[in-house]
Design a protein around this motif. Structure first.
Motif, PDB file in Angstrom:
ATOM      1  N   HIS A  51       0.842  -1.203   0.000  1.00 16.78           N
ATOM      2  CA  HIS A  51       0.000   0.000   0.000  1.00 16.78           C
ATOM      3  C   HIS A  51       0.880   1.258   0.000  1.00 16.78           C
ATOM      4  CE1 HIS A  51      -3.505   2.484   1.444  1.00 16.78           C
ATOM      5  NE2 HIS A  51      -2.511   3.204   1.954  1.00 16.78           N
ATOM      6  N   HIS A  93       1.641   4.343  -2.821  1.00 16.31           N
ATOM      7  CA  HIS A  93       1.631   5.792  -2.557  1.00 16.31           C
ATOM      8  C   HIS A  93       2.925   6.426  -3.067  1.00 16.31           C
ATOM      9  CE1 HIS A  93      -2.017   6.432  -0.410  1.00 16.31           C
ATOM     10  NE2 HIS A  93      -1.693   5.771   0.687  1.00 16.31           N
ATOM     11  N   ASP A 143       1.632  10.248  -4.111  1.00 19.91           N
ATOM     12  CA  ASP A 143       0.398  10.760  -3.531  1.00 19.91           C
ATOM     13  C   ASP A 143       0.577  11.947  -2.589  1.00 19.91           C
ATOM     14  OD1 ASP A 143      -1.405   9.271  -4.949  1.00 19.91           O
ATOM     15  OD2 ASP A 143      -1.260   7.543  -3.627  1.00 19.91           O
ATOM     16  N   GLU A 164      -6.277   6.741  -1.303  1.00 11.12           N
ATOM     17  CA  GLU A 164      -6.184   5.582  -0.401  1.00 11.12           C
ATOM     18  C   GLU A 164      -6.762   4.341  -1.080  1.00 11.12           C
ATOM     19  OE1 GLU A 164      -4.439   5.467   2.175  1.00 11.12           O
ATOM     20  OE2 GLU A 164      -4.102   7.606   2.339  1.00 11.12           O
ATOM     21  N   ARG A 176     -13.395   2.158   2.808  1.00  8.80           N
ATOM     22  CA  ARG A 176     -12.275   1.398   2.233  1.00  8.80           C
ATOM     23  C   ARG A 176     -12.451  -0.092   2.489  1.00  8.80           C
ATOM     24  NH1 ARG A 176      -7.149   4.293   4.631  1.00  8.80           N
ATOM     25  NH2 ARG A 176      -6.063   2.578   3.614  1.00  8.80           N
ATOM     26  N   THR A 197       1.098  10.500   3.469  1.00  7.25           N
ATOM     27  CA  THR A 197      -0.152   9.785   3.436  1.00  7.25           C
ATOM     28  C   THR A 197       0.054   8.600   4.364  1.00  7.25           C
ATOM     29  OG1 THR A 197       0.699   8.537   1.601  1.00  7.25           O
ATOM     30  CG2 THR A 197      -0.696  10.395   1.062  1.00  7.25           C
ATOM     31  N   PHE A 206      -1.118   5.069   6.419  1.00  3.41           N
ATOM     32  CA  PHE A 206      -1.890   3.865   6.061  1.00  3.41           C
ATOM     33  C   PHE A 206      -3.322   3.979   6.567  1.00  3.41           C
ATOM     34  CE2 PHE A 206      -2.979  -0.700   6.812  1.00  3.41           C
ATOM     35  CZ  PHE A 206      -3.117  -1.007   5.473  1.00  3.41           C
TER      36      PHE A 206
END
Lengths: 321, 132
Positions: A189, A193, A198, A229, A274, B99, B101
């Protein structure tokens, strides 16, 4: 010349304000349609939307200047001499034909001062916010050489930091409390990003939305934050090969929240959204042609706006005010 | 929590003292100065700065000071993490370059988390039944 610049600035501002107003009115309908798009494309369109008032203002100014610039480059016959001086002209080449605004110089200086002050303040805020993360990155830098850095700390941390060359920071404490697929999900994840830059997108959106109305500003930023996200969640799901592992990692990380952290409960909905999205089936991959229609429409508007007819119409309008 | 900022050289000096234990400026310079091409003077002022930030302790031995780390790496990291995440909780979580998690700052409702966990578990068992 100061009058001309002031008029141009006013045209830009009026167009930007009108675009912001229209965005506010159209928001419910447009947001409804954006939700149906794949999250990567949604994030790109939201960023464009964030900048729309500014871009529209700049486009209007460019449209006014096009005939002067084309004439200066020898690509077009002189528009204002050809056309006569029965109304005023917005022309770089013949300053005498531009209407004069009283106290244009001081007004212009005031505007420039306010703009520079605002930009400096915003820049300092951004620098201050990043400072402690940069220090953290430095201390972590000595522990692991590659782009993912491990923080030797029991506290749960998983973040992507930095605008141009983002770094992933993951703490040992977080990784040890997750099972291996979940830990892989968190790293995938954050890696997404980093690849998508991001943090830069969010900072750009923050800057762009400054010209939107407050309600729209919050809604746009919130929707973009959720879209980036979601895009990273989907990338992690593809990389780990197990959508539920990503959902479980999200939940486990949410439960690790340090007890002392303050703040109101404004972020529950994104977590819920999410996880619900990950419980659903994987979205179909978007076709590369999906954005073509909107790109074509944008190009058409730009061509129309930059045409001499638009310039002339605007001049006639201003000349009669 | 005071806003704690450290430059590259400051972190390098801290790392050196974490590794070597208490030492004086000349020894630190001996290990770092040649490699990084910096003078003893620069090392001395860096040590002085870290001391003023409360990250080093010092004792006078003869004419020179001996510097030692005032806290372990783990504690410094904890302090930095706290400093880095605290402003996020106050603002809209936006004016930062990261950003995260999940938003650790957000108050999560335990009941909502339990409900989501049950949803995931149900989906997990349905998926494994479907395969079996």
């Amino acid at each position: 010349m100061a009058s001309l610049v002031l008029i141009l600035a006013a045209i830009g501002l009026v167009v930007a304000a009108a675009t912001a107003g229209l965005s506010h009115l159209a928001r419910p309908a447009v947001m409804g349609r954006l939700v149906a798009l794949p999250e990567g494309q949604r994030a790109n369109l939201l960023l464009l939307w964030a900048w729309l008032p500014l871009l529209a203002g700049l486009l209007a100014v460019a449209a006014v200047l096009v005939p002067s610039l084309l004439t200066a480059a020898g690509l077009m016959a002189d528009h204002c001499l050809l056309h006569g001086t029965h109304h005023s002209h917005l022309c770089l080449l013949h300053p005498g034909t531009t209407p004069t605004v009283p106290a244009a110089g001081p007004l212009l200086a005031l505007m420039a001062g306010l703009l520079a002050g605002g930009a400096a303040w915003k820049g300092r805020q951004l620098a201050r916010a990043g400072r402690s993360w940069r220090t953290l990155r430095r201390v972590a830098a000595w522990e692991r050489g590659d782009r993912t850095r491990i923080l030797e700390s029991g506290r749960p941390v998983a973040a992507t930091v930095g605008l141009l060359r983002p770094t992933v920071l993951v703490s040992r404490g977080l990784l040890e409390r997750l099972d291996p697929p979940q830990a892989r999900a968190v790293c995938a994840h954050e890696a997404a990003h980093r690849r998508r830059r991001d943090p830069l997108r969010l900072a750009l959106a923050r800057a762009g939305t400054a010209l939107h109305l407050p309600g729209t500003r919050r809604a746009l930023y919130g929707a973009l934050a959720l879209a980036v996200e979601r895009a990273a969640d989907e990338a992690a799901a593809r990389s780990v090969g197990d959508r539920l592992a990503v959902a479980e990692a999200l939940l486990a990380a949410a439960r690790m929240r340090p007890a002392a952290a303050p703040g109101p409960g404004f972020c529950e909905a994104p977590l819920e959204a999410r996880i619900q999205a990950l419980l659903a089936d994987a979205p179909a991959q978007g076709s590369p042609w999906r954005g073509a229609g909107s790109a074509l429409a944008g190009l058409t508007v730009a061509v129309l706006a930059l045409s001499p007819q638009f310039h002339h119409g605007l001049e006639t309008l201003l000349g009669h005010i | 929590m005071a806003d704690l900022r450290l430059g590259d050289l400051e972190v390098a000096v801290l790392e050196d003292l974490w590794g070597a234990g208490a030492d004086h400026a000349k020894a630190v310079h001996g290990r770092l100065g040649g490699r990084r091409g910096i003078s003893l003077n620069t090392i001395q002022s860096t040590l002085e700065r870290l001391y003023r930030k409360g990250l080093l302790e010092r004792t006078k031995e003869g004419h020179a000071y001996t510097y030692a780390p005032a806290m372990e790496r783990e504690r410094l990291l904890a302090r930095l993490i706290e400093g880095a995440t605290a402003p996020v909780a106050g603002s809209e979580g936006a004016d930062t370059l990261l950003t995260a998690f999940v938003d650790f700052a957000a108050e999560q409702d335990e009941a909502a988390l339990d409900r989501l966990e049950a949803l995931i578990a149900r989906k997990r068992s349905r998926d494994s039944e479907g395969r079996g």
